[in-house]
Design an enzyme around this catalytic site. Structure first.
Site, PDB file in Angstrom:
ATOM      1  N   THR A   8      17.555  -2.049  -0.990  1.00  0.00           N
ATOM      2  CA  THR A   8      16.390  -3.029  -1.437  1.00  0.00           C
ATOM      3  C   THR A   8      15.028  -2.723  -0.593  1.00  0.00           C
ATOM      4  O   THR A   8      15.082  -1.600   0.150  1.00  0.00           O
ATOM      5  CB  THR A   8      16.606  -4.489  -0.507  1.00  0.00           C
ATOM      6  OG1 THR A   8      15.912  -5.516  -1.198  1.00  0.00           O
ATOM      7  CG2 THR A   8      16.824  -4.596   0.690  1.00  0.00           C
ATOM      8  N   LYS A  40      16.032 -11.899  -0.727  1.00  0.00           N
ATOM      9  CA  LYS A  40      16.680 -11.404   0.391  1.00  0.00           C
ATOM     10  C   LYS A  40      16.039 -11.834   1.652  1.00  0.00           C
ATOM     11  O   LYS A  40      16.219 -11.125   2.679  1.00  0.00           O
ATOM     12  CB  LYS A  40      16.582 -10.144   0.245  1.00  0.00           C
ATOM     13  CG  LYS A  40      17.399  -9.527  -1.031  1.00  0.00           C
ATOM     14  CD  LYS A  40      17.024  -8.201  -1.413  1.00  0.00           C
ATOM     15  CE  LYS A  40      17.432  -7.674  -2.921  1.00  0.00           C
ATOM     16  NZ  LYS A  40      17.004  -6.606  -3.317  1.00  0.00           N
ATOM     17  N   GLY A  52      14.855 -10.834   6.927  1.00  0.00           N
ATOM     18  CA  GLY A  52      15.055 -10.139   5.635  1.00  0.00           C
ATOM     19  C   GLY A  52      16.148  -9.142   5.971  1.00  0.00           C
ATOM     20  O   GLY A  52      16.350  -8.804   6.869  1.00  0.00           O
ATOM     21  N   SER A 131      15.882   0.987   1.437  1.00  0.00           N
ATOM     22  CA  SER A 131      15.599   2.280   0.910  1.00  0.00           C
ATOM     23  C   SER A 131      14.258   2.530   0.622  1.00  0.00           C
ATOM     24  O   SER A 131      13.502   3.449   0.815  1.00  0.00           O
ATOM     25  CB  SER A 131      16.457   2.438  -0.564  1.00  0.00           C
ATOM     26  OG  SER A 131      15.948   1.445  -1.642  1.00  0.00           O
TER      27      SER A 131
END
Length: 180
Positions: A8, A40, A52, A131
């Site tokens: 994410t 998220k 988050g 990522s």
């Protein structure tokens, strides 16, 4: 050895006195997209703290629950709660195996908490994990420097930029602003 978290993109910022955090909606399993509209980010402490998470969903929810307990235990002291969570995360045999990261944003503080026991409070009040985090971070830094956008707009635009580069990030973006 921990694997790289490819799951994410989460970005948080405090800009012009306003704190915001956002994340993309993509959930992947290996190299397959399983869901497009996941949320998220979570509001805690009546919206005064927003978190988050990136990494394994079950691990992230475990850490989120622990962080919420720490916030309550330390009467909303975000700095103390993240440090105590990181201590537990590093020393507890069960928690130590969790593969996730948290980005924490409050009215006046931003933190990244990692599974290796790191608590990072960036100098520029911009946090990014996942990522696509470094893509979003770079975009946010430039938007802060060269635009008049609000904190919420910077988070959205930087995440959109990350979605155009990172295959684990999509453009189904959720953004929350910390309530004062």
């Amino acid at each position: 050895m921990k694997r790289n978290i490819k799951s994410t993109t989460i970005l948080g910022i405090i800009h012009k006195g306003v704190a915001a955090i956002g994340g993309d909606g993509q959930v992947t399993l290996g190299n397959t997209v399983m869901k497009h509209n996941s949320v998220k980010i979570r509001k805690l402490l009546s919206g005064k703290v927003v978190v988050g998470f990136a990494g394994s969903a079950a691990d992230a929810f475990t850490l989120l629950g622990r962080f919420e307990e720490k916030l309550e235990q330390y009467s909303g002291n975000v700095s103390r709660a993240v440090v105590e969570l990181a201590k537990d995360w590093r020393t507890d045999k069960y928690l130590r195996r969790l593969e996730a990261m948290l980005a924490v944003v409050s009215e006046d503080k931003t933190f990244v908490v990692s599974g290796t026991g790191d608590v990072i409070e960036p100098d520029d009040n911009i946090v990014a994990i996942g990522s696509g985090g470094m893509y979003a971070l770079a975009a946010a830094k430039m938007l802060v420097k060269y635009s008049d956008l609000s904190a919420e707009e910077i988070v959205h635009e930087a995440l959109k930029t990350a979605s155009e580069i990172c295959i684990y990030t999509n453009d189904k973006i959720n953004v929350e602003v910390v309530e004062k």
